[in-house]
Design a protein around this motif. Structure first.
Motif, PDB file in Angstrom:
ATOM      1  N   ALA A  22      49.719  27.664  45.359  1.00 33.20           N
ATOM      2  CA  ALA A  22      48.509  28.272  44.776  1.00 33.20           C
ATOM      3  C   ALA A  22      47.506  28.505  45.888  1.00 33.20           C
ATOM      4  CB  ALA A  22      47.903  27.353  43.713  1.00 33.20           C
ATOM      5  N   LEU A  76      35.669  21.215  45.777  1.00 36.75           N
ATOM      6  CA  LEU A  76      35.968  21.619  44.402  1.00 36.75           C
ATOM      7  C   LEU A  76      37.038  22.718  44.359  1.00 36.75           C
ATOM      8  CD1 LEU A  76      34.326  24.529  43.645  1.00 36.75           C
ATOM      9  CD2 LEU A  76      32.393  22.987  43.817  1.00 36.75           C
ATOM     10  N   ALA A 110      40.763  22.409  42.649  1.00 36.96           N
ATOM     11  CA  ALA A 110      41.232  23.426  41.693  1.00 36.96           C
ATOM     12  C   ALA A 110      42.583  23.989  42.116  1.00 36.96           C
ATOM     13  CB  ALA A 110      40.198  24.555  41.585  1.00 36.96           C
ATOM     14  N   ARG A 111      42.727  24.296  43.401  1.00 34.72           N
ATOM     15  CA  ARG A 111      43.991  24.876  43.879  1.00 34.72           C
ATOM     16  C   ARG A 111      45.130  23.860  43.763  1.00 34.72           C
ATOM     17  NH1 ARG A 111      42.692  29.938  43.159  1.00 34.72           N
ATOM     18  NH2 ARG A 111      41.663  30.989  44.878  1.00 34.72           N
ATOM     19  N   LYS A 158      45.322  21.410  41.576  1.00 34.83           N
ATOM     20  CA  LYS A 158      45.644  21.306  40.148  1.00 34.83           C
ATOM     21  C   LYS A 158      46.590  22.439  39.729  1.00 34.83           C
ATOM     22  CE  LYS A 158      43.562  21.610  35.550  1.00 34.83           C
ATOM     23  NZ  LYS A 158      42.346  21.935  34.781  1.00 34.83           N
ATOM     24  N   THR A 159      46.248  23.670  40.136  1.00 36.00           N
ATOM     25  CA  THR A 159      47.082  24.820  39.757  1.00 36.00           C
ATOM     26  C   THR A 159      48.500  24.665  40.312  1.00 36.00           C
ATOM     27  OG1 THR A 159      45.106  26.218  39.884  1.00 36.00           O
ATOM     28  CG2 THR A 159      47.225  27.350  39.804  1.00 36.00           C
ATOM     29  N   ARG A 177      51.878  24.186  38.086  1.00 38.18           N
ATOM     30  CA  ARG A 177      52.972  25.163  38.218  1.00 38.18           C
ATOM     31  C   ARG A 177      54.279  24.452  38.599  1.00 38.18           C
ATOM     32  NH1 ARG A 177      49.983  30.067  41.653  1.00 38.18           N
ATOM     33  NH2 ARG A 177      48.818  30.944  39.899  1.00 38.18           N
ATOM     34  N   SER A 190      45.195  30.036  37.974  1.00 38.39           N
ATOM     35  CA  SER A 190      44.424  29.559  39.125  1.00 38.39           C
ATOM     36  C   SER A 190      42.959  29.970  39.027  1.00 38.39           C
ATOM     37  CB  SER A 190      45.041  30.031  40.439  1.00 38.39           C
ATOM     38  OG  SER A 190      45.086  31.422  40.498  1.00 38.39           O
ATOM     39  N   ASP A 223      41.300  27.567  36.598  1.00 39.24           N
ATOM     40  CA  ASP A 223      41.048  26.250  37.216  1.00 39.24           C
ATOM     41  C   ASP A 223      39.866  26.320  38.187  1.00 39.24           C
ATOM     42  OD1 ASP A 223      43.169  25.166  35.854  1.00 39.24           O
ATOM     43  OD2 ASP A 223      44.611  25.405  37.498  1.00 39.24           O
ATOM     44  N   LEU A 224      39.821  27.397  38.944  1.00 34.01           N
ATOM     45  CA  LEU A 224      38.767  27.547  39.950  1.00 34.01           C
ATOM     46  C   LEU A 224      37.391  27.735  39.302  1.00 34.01           C
ATOM     47  CD1 LEU A 224      38.328  27.748  43.012  1.00 34.01           C
ATOM     48  CD2 LEU A 224      38.713  30.207  42.834  1.00 34.01           C
ATOM     49  N   ASN A 247      36.120  24.513  37.743  1.00 37.59           N
ATOM     50  CA  ASN A 247      35.620  23.563  38.744  1.00 37.59           C
ATOM     51  C   ASN A 247      34.278  24.008  39.322  1.00 37.59           C
ATOM     52  OD1 ASN A 247      37.559  21.639  38.585  1.00 37.59           O
ATOM     53  ND2 ASN A 247      38.167  21.727  40.733  1.00 37.59           N
ATOM     54  N   MET A 248      34.120  25.309  39.530  1.00 40.39           N
ATOM     55  CA  MET A 248      32.842  25.820  40.062  1.00 40.39           C
ATOM     56  C   MET A 248      31.712  25.493  39.092  1.00 40.39           C
ATOM     57  SD  MET A 248      32.864  27.419  43.038  1.00 40.39           S
ATOM     58  CE  MET A 248      34.216  27.747  44.195  1.00 40.39           C
TER      59      MET A 248
END
Lengths: 89, 291
Positions: free
Chosen positions: A9, A71, A75-76, A78-79, A83, B46, B49-50, B53-54
């Motif tokens: 990701a 952050l 997030a990356r 988690k993705t 996956r 993605s 998720d991003l 989080n932001m």
């Protein structure tokens, strides 16, 4: 959570990172960062915390960071993990 | 009732961390994190998720946080709503391709469910239906009044003209009826009306001309796709010094006339009645909010 396939990701754009994950028999983390060696250690520790939180005991994580905020890293990751944890394909 | 300026709503592609992390520095009144058209299907997860989080961790200041989710009929819709509400600081959801009041109702129910799950006060998150089909235009008023959560309706010019089977032109005559219809629905419902984007980011004069037109029609703001478009739009939607002075004079003259028991109150030969005073008060309110 169990990682059962390779996944990735993110991007190599500025302020972003690439996260690669694949099944492994223990935790292995490899970090490359364009920022500094101190930042590399911070990312490693952040990844380790996230893996512990998700109770993941076996995974190889490779990070190519291009100045991402924490952050964004979370997030990356988690993705990529979600996956990699999906069944099939 | 909440009074907030929505002169500009800045679209930020949901999968671009570099832009997302600085979304509040450009001076827009609202940011519009996009999970729909600017995100390819392979990256829907993605981007979600991003953006979550932001919203959760980035301390955005003095700006309304809104997200355009994927449409109701896509497999991404419910996950989008669930995740962005869990981030807890969301103020509104823009619902693309809203065709009827029932679409808003479905989203409102889902928002209620996730507000409850996340211990957010029920009713906190607003809905901005995006009208971008012929059917949506015909149902504009019922959409605008479909839920107390709806505090603005918006028009999507590109999708609307595609649905009508015609080309979207720069001059925009082909969407004049739809714009007018949407504004009237918003006015009748006492909510904001936000115009579609101006696609040519290099044509400042064209942007100014279009913004003047949509202000005259009654829109309260416009979606933007580039930070450079913010300042010219704010300039048009912010009262001039001359308008502010006129408004102050109207209010003072009217108040004085009332105290003196005058039946007809006039300023330099022009009658001042309650609608004129109301317009003057609105100018003062906008000028204060726009500082």
């Amino acid at each position: 959570m169990e990682i059962n396939k390779k996944s990735q990701a993110g991007s190599l754009e500025s302020s972003d990172l690439m996260v690669y994950v694949e099944p492994f028999n223990e935790i292995k983390i490899e970090v490359e960062s364009s920022v500094s060696s101190q930042h590399t250690e911070e990312i490693r520790s952040l990844i380790l915390n996230e893996l512990e939180m998700r109770k993941i005991n076996g995974v190889y994580v490779k990070i190519q960071d291009n100045g991402a905020m924490n952050l964004t890293i979370k997030a990356r990751l988690k993705t990529a993990l979600l996956r990699g944890a999906k069944n099939g394909n | 009732m909440e009074i907030r300026l929505r002169r500009t709503m800045l679209y930020i592609p949901g999968n671009n961390p570099g832009m997302l992390q600085i979304a509040d520095i450009f001076g827009a009144d609202s940011v519009l994190f996009d999970l729909e058209d600017s995100v390819p299907h392979s990256e829907k997860d993605s981007a979600r998720d991003l953006v979550s989080n932001m919203i959760k961790y980035r301390a955005y200041e003095n700006i309304e946080i809104t997200v355009r989710v994927n449409p109701l009929n896509t497999p991404y819709f419910e996950d989008d709503v669930k995740e962005i509400i869990a981030a807890k600081k969301l103020q509104a959801i823009r619902l693309p391709k809203t065709n009827r009041a029932e679409d808003v109702d479905k989203l409102a129910k889902l928002i209620g469910k996730y507000e409850k799950e996340n211990e957010i006060a029920i009713g906190t998150i607003n809905i901005h239906p995006m009208i971008e089909t012929a059917l949506g235009v015909e149902n504009a008023f019922s959409i605008a009044t479909s839920s107390v959560r709806v505090n603005a309706i918006t028009i999507g010019g590109q999708d609307l003209t595609a649905d009508m089977g015609i080309a979207k032109t720069k001059s925009g005559e082909e969407i004049l009826w739809a714009r007018s219809r949407i504004v009237m629905a918003a006015k009748a419902a006492r909510i904001d009306a936000v115009d579609t984007i101006f696609a040519d980011i290099n044509d400042k004069n064209g942007l100014i001309e279009e913004t003047r037109l949509i202000k005259k029609l009654g829109f309260t703001g416009k979606a933007v796709i580039n930070p450079r478009q913010i300042e010219p739009i704010h300039k048009i939607f912010t009262p001039t010094e001359k308008e502010i002075l006129w408004a102050q004079e109207v209010i003072e003259t009217y108040d004085k006339g009332l105290k003196e028991g005058k039946g007809v109150i006039a300023l330099r030969g022009k009658m001042i009645d309650p609608p004129v005073v109301k317009r003057a008060e609105k100018i003062i309110t906008i000028s204060k909010l726009g500082k």
